[in-house]
Design an enzyme around this catalytic site. Structure first.
Site, PDB file in Angstrom:
ATOM      1  N   LYS A 238       0.839  -1.200   0.000  1.00  0.00           N
ATOM      2  CA  LYS A 238       0.000   0.000   0.000  1.00  0.00           C
ATOM      3  C   LYS A 238       0.875   1.251   0.000  1.00  0.00           C
ATOM      4  O   LYS A 238       1.953   1.244   0.583  1.00  0.00           O
ATOM      5  CB  LYS A 238      -0.845   0.042   1.286  1.00  0.00           C
ATOM      6  CG  LYS A 238      -1.999  -0.934   1.339  1.00  0.00           C
ATOM      7  CD  LYS A 238      -2.717  -0.795   2.680  1.00  0.00           C
ATOM      8  CE  LYS A 238      -3.857  -1.791   2.818  1.00  0.00           C
ATOM      9  NZ  LYS A 238      -5.001  -1.503   1.948  1.00  0.00           N
ATOM     10  N   ARG A 312     -10.448 -11.376   2.443  1.00  0.00           N
ATOM     11  CA  ARG A 312     -11.390 -12.371   1.923  1.00  0.00           C
ATOM     12  C   ARG A 312     -10.768 -13.768   1.907  1.00  0.00           C
ATOM     13  O   ARG A 312     -11.483 -14.765   1.919  1.00  0.00           O
ATOM     14  CB  ARG A 312     -11.881 -11.930   0.535  1.00  0.00           C
ATOM     15  CG  ARG A 312     -10.848 -11.894  -0.526  1.00  0.00           C
ATOM     16  CD  ARG A 312     -11.289 -11.086  -1.758  1.00  0.00           C
ATOM     17  NE  ARG A 312     -11.304  -9.634  -1.495  1.00  0.00           N
ATOM     18  CZ  ARG A 312     -11.676  -8.718  -2.373  1.00  0.00           C
ATOM     19  NH1 ARG A 312     -12.112  -9.086  -3.568  1.00  0.00           N
ATOM     20  NH2 ARG A 312     -11.645  -7.447  -2.069  1.00  0.00           N
TER      21      ARG A 312
HETATM   22  N1  BES Z   1      -7.983  -3.628   4.737  1.00  0.00           N
HETATM   23  C1  BES Z   1      -8.218  -3.267   3.395  1.00  0.00           C
HETATM   24  C2  BES Z   1      -9.531  -2.543   3.192  1.00  0.00           C
HETATM   25  C3  BES Z   1      -9.687  -1.195   3.793  1.00  0.00           C
HETATM   26  C4  BES Z   1      -8.964  -0.116   3.358  1.00  0.00           C
HETATM   27  C5  BES Z   1     -10.651  -1.016   4.765  1.00  0.00           C
HETATM   28  C6  BES Z   1      -9.174   1.119   3.922  1.00  0.00           C
HETATM   29  C7  BES Z   1     -10.870   0.203   5.326  1.00  0.00           C
HETATM   30  C8  BES Z   1     -10.112   1.267   4.903  1.00  0.00           C
HETATM   31  C9  BES Z   1      -8.264  -4.494   2.496  1.00  0.00           C
HETATM   32  O1  BES Z   1      -7.472  -5.556   2.881  1.00  0.00           O
HETATM   33  C10 BES Z   1      -7.834  -4.035   1.137  1.00  0.00           C
HETATM   34  O2  BES Z   1      -6.745  -3.562   0.998  1.00  0.00           O
HETATM   35  N2  BES Z   1      -8.750  -4.160   0.173  1.00  0.00           N
HETATM   36  C11 BES Z   1      -8.492  -3.730  -1.161  1.00  0.00           C
HETATM   37  C12 BES Z   1      -8.971  -4.823  -2.079  1.00  0.00           C
HETATM   38  C13 BES Z   1      -8.516  -4.677  -3.507  1.00  0.00           C
HETATM   39  C14 BES Z   1      -7.014  -4.860  -3.606  1.00  0.00           C
HETATM   40  C15 BES Z   1      -9.232  -5.712  -4.344  1.00  0.00           C
HETATM   41  C16 BES Z   1      -9.308  -2.456  -1.401  1.00  0.00           C
HETATM   42  O3  BES Z   1     -10.427  -2.342  -0.918  1.00  0.00           O
HETATM   43  O4  BES Z   1      -8.775  -1.588  -2.097  1.00  0.00           O
HETATM   44 ZN    ZN Z   2      -5.443  -5.435   2.188  1.00  0.00          ZN
END
Ligand code: BES
Ligand code: ZN
Ligand code: ZN
Length: 459
Positions: A238, A312
């Site tokens: 990230k 997931r």
């Molecule tokens: N933990 C994050 C989701 C998240 C981000 C929740 C910011 C609350 C605030 C999750 O693991 C993630 O990074 N999801 C990605 C999925 C994508 C790569 C398909 C997302 O939502 O961008």
């Molecule tokens: Zn993530």
């Protein structure tokens, strides 16, 4: 540890400063009934009864005699700001006000929260005497669970990894003699390969925490919570802005622990099971990679399109286990997608279910409990968005369309036997303070869910 019993006092013989709630319309009448000196004081302060203002009225000796609070009605949540404004002491709302503000006690307790584990001095809050019409134990139960959830989320990841999440689960389970087991190491790799694969790049061991409570003959309610103690994104790392808040990525686990505590404390007639896959999504030479194909507990294979879609994966294996005993109600809570926030903002988590009665009931309980939730669809045509050419599915869709929906559809693949399935994509954080909701980690959905489960499985 915050204890609402120290903030909210049982009604009884406390010497409390009375708080009289007025509106701009009723204020002139109240003013005319005050003693001469108090009238002069109110005029000198230019108090008009405007909502959000208050007047601290001194007595003849200069001590605080009473507080007059301007309000424009509502459910009482807005009165929580008093808890931050008033000097230390014991206060009580005048009875006349009580019916129209049924959340005043809860909101006061929720406002009287500070995360002070790392502070030299904890902030002290004024105390409130509980109104006679309010169920004291019920408020304390909700407030304590909420504050525990906040503490767990607010604790930074250097002091909160999978092992500490396990300790937190034990602390919730043990007073109620719930039976807890933990799967890690080789057994995790064999039984829950996706949990193992997501967590293996961290020096802190991944694990599955599992506890059960209640009569085996009672309806089976199973709660699954995402326990990513820090989410770097993995090799699909990230950016700094996206990583800043990722200590809260165990918010789903924190919330199911809070809900479990309430259910056990209230002795609801259910067989409760809590499942928490606890990992850190870190990076080292062992890390799972984009393009890897994981074989899940259920047998479904998953192509890794993005290592940042880790929630997931760990939930897939935990849901598969939960589903094996065909529970009556299966609920998961997870800080699963950024897309949920794009759609609905931080304060309105979406929920997903195909059980129409459950959806209607939850919508009603969420509104009644002021624990707002919004239904979103398990939109079948979007199943195509996360197809894989080499595996049964991909953990991330090609496009960023409908990210929260595709994540929910992904999870549902792991649930077949549960009589009713519900997924909540929560944010777990209050970015800007509101009355009763200080900035920081937040419980979301658990007051609504507790109310729903209490009604569904009556004693
Ligand atoms: N933990 C994050 C989701 C998240 C981000 C929740 C910011 C609350 C605030 C999750 O693991 C993630 O990074 N999801 C990605 C999925 C994508 C790569 C398909 C997302 O939502 O961008
Ligand atoms: Zn993530
Ligand atoms: Zn995550």
């Amino acid at each position: 540890m915050i204890d609402a019993r120290k903030i909210l006092l049982r009604s009884g013989s406390h010497k409390a400063v009375q708080m009289r709630v007025v509106t701009a319309a009723t204020w002139p009448k109240t003013l005319s009934q005050l003693p001469q000196a108090a009238q002069k004081w109110a005029e000198a302060q230019n108090f008009t009864g405007a909502a959000g203002s208050c007047l601290q009225v001194p007595n003849g000796e200069g001590a605080l005699a009473e507080v007059i609070v301007g309000s424009n009605g509502g459910d009482g949540f807005k009165l929580a700001w008093l808890c931050r404004q008033l000097p230390p002491g014991i206060y009580a709302f005048q009875a006349a006000n009580s019916e129209s503000s049924r959340f005043a006690e809860l909101a006061w307790c929720l406002e009287a929260y500070g995360f002070d584990r790392y502070k030299a001095q904890a902030k002290k809050f004024p105390r409130l005497v509980c109104g006679n019409h309010v169920d004291y134990e019920a408020v304390v139960r909700l407030a304590n669970a909420t504050c525990m959830v906040r503490d767990l989320i607010n604790t930074p990841s250097n002091d909160f990894g999978p092992a500490e999440l396990e300790t937190a689960a034990r602390k919730v389970a043990s007073p109620h003699k719930a039976k807890l087991t933990v799967t890690s190491g080789e057994a995790l790799k064999r039984g829950f390969p996706m949990i193992h694969d997501v967590g293996k790049a961290s020096s802190r061991q991944p694990r599955l925490i599992d506890f059960t409570w209640g009569s085996t003959r009672a309806p089976k309610v199973t709660l699954v919570g995402k326990g990513v103690c820090f989410d770097t994104g993995g090799l699909d790392i990230k950016p700094a802005s996206g990583m800043a808040l990722m200590k809260k990525d165990m918010g789903g686990a924190a919330n199911v622990l809070g809900l479990a505590q309430m259910i056990m404390d209230a002795k609801l007639p259910v067989r409760l099971r809590i499942l928490i896959p606890a990992v850190e999504n870190a990076i080292n030479g062992e890390a799972f990679r984009p393009g890897d194909i994981l074989k899940s507990r259920k047998g479904l294979t998953v192509e890794i399109g993005n290592t940042d879609a880790e929630g997931r994966l760990i939930l897939g294996d935990a849901l598969a286990l939960a589903d094996e005993e065909a529970p009556d109600l299966l609920i998961d809570m997870a800080t699963l997608t950024g897309s949920a926030r794009v759609a609905l903002g931080p304060d309105l988590p979406p929920f997903y279910t195909n059980d129409e009665r459950l959806a209607a009931d939850l919508t009603r309980h969420a509104a009644e409990q002021r624990d707002h939730l919004w239904r979103m669809p398990l939109w079948e045509p979007y199943n195509t968005l996360f197809e894989s050419s080499v595996a049964d599915m991909n953990n991330s869709a090609d496009s960023s369309f409908a990210g929260s929906i595709t994540a929910a559809l992904f999870l549902r693949r792991f649930v077949e036997k549960a009589k009713s399935y519900l997924h909540l994509d929560i944010y777990g954080w209050t970015p800007t303070a509101k009355p009763g909701f200080p900035k920081g980690g937040e419980a979301q959905g658990i007051r609504a869910l507790f109310s729903l489960i209490s009604e569904r499985y009556k004693k």
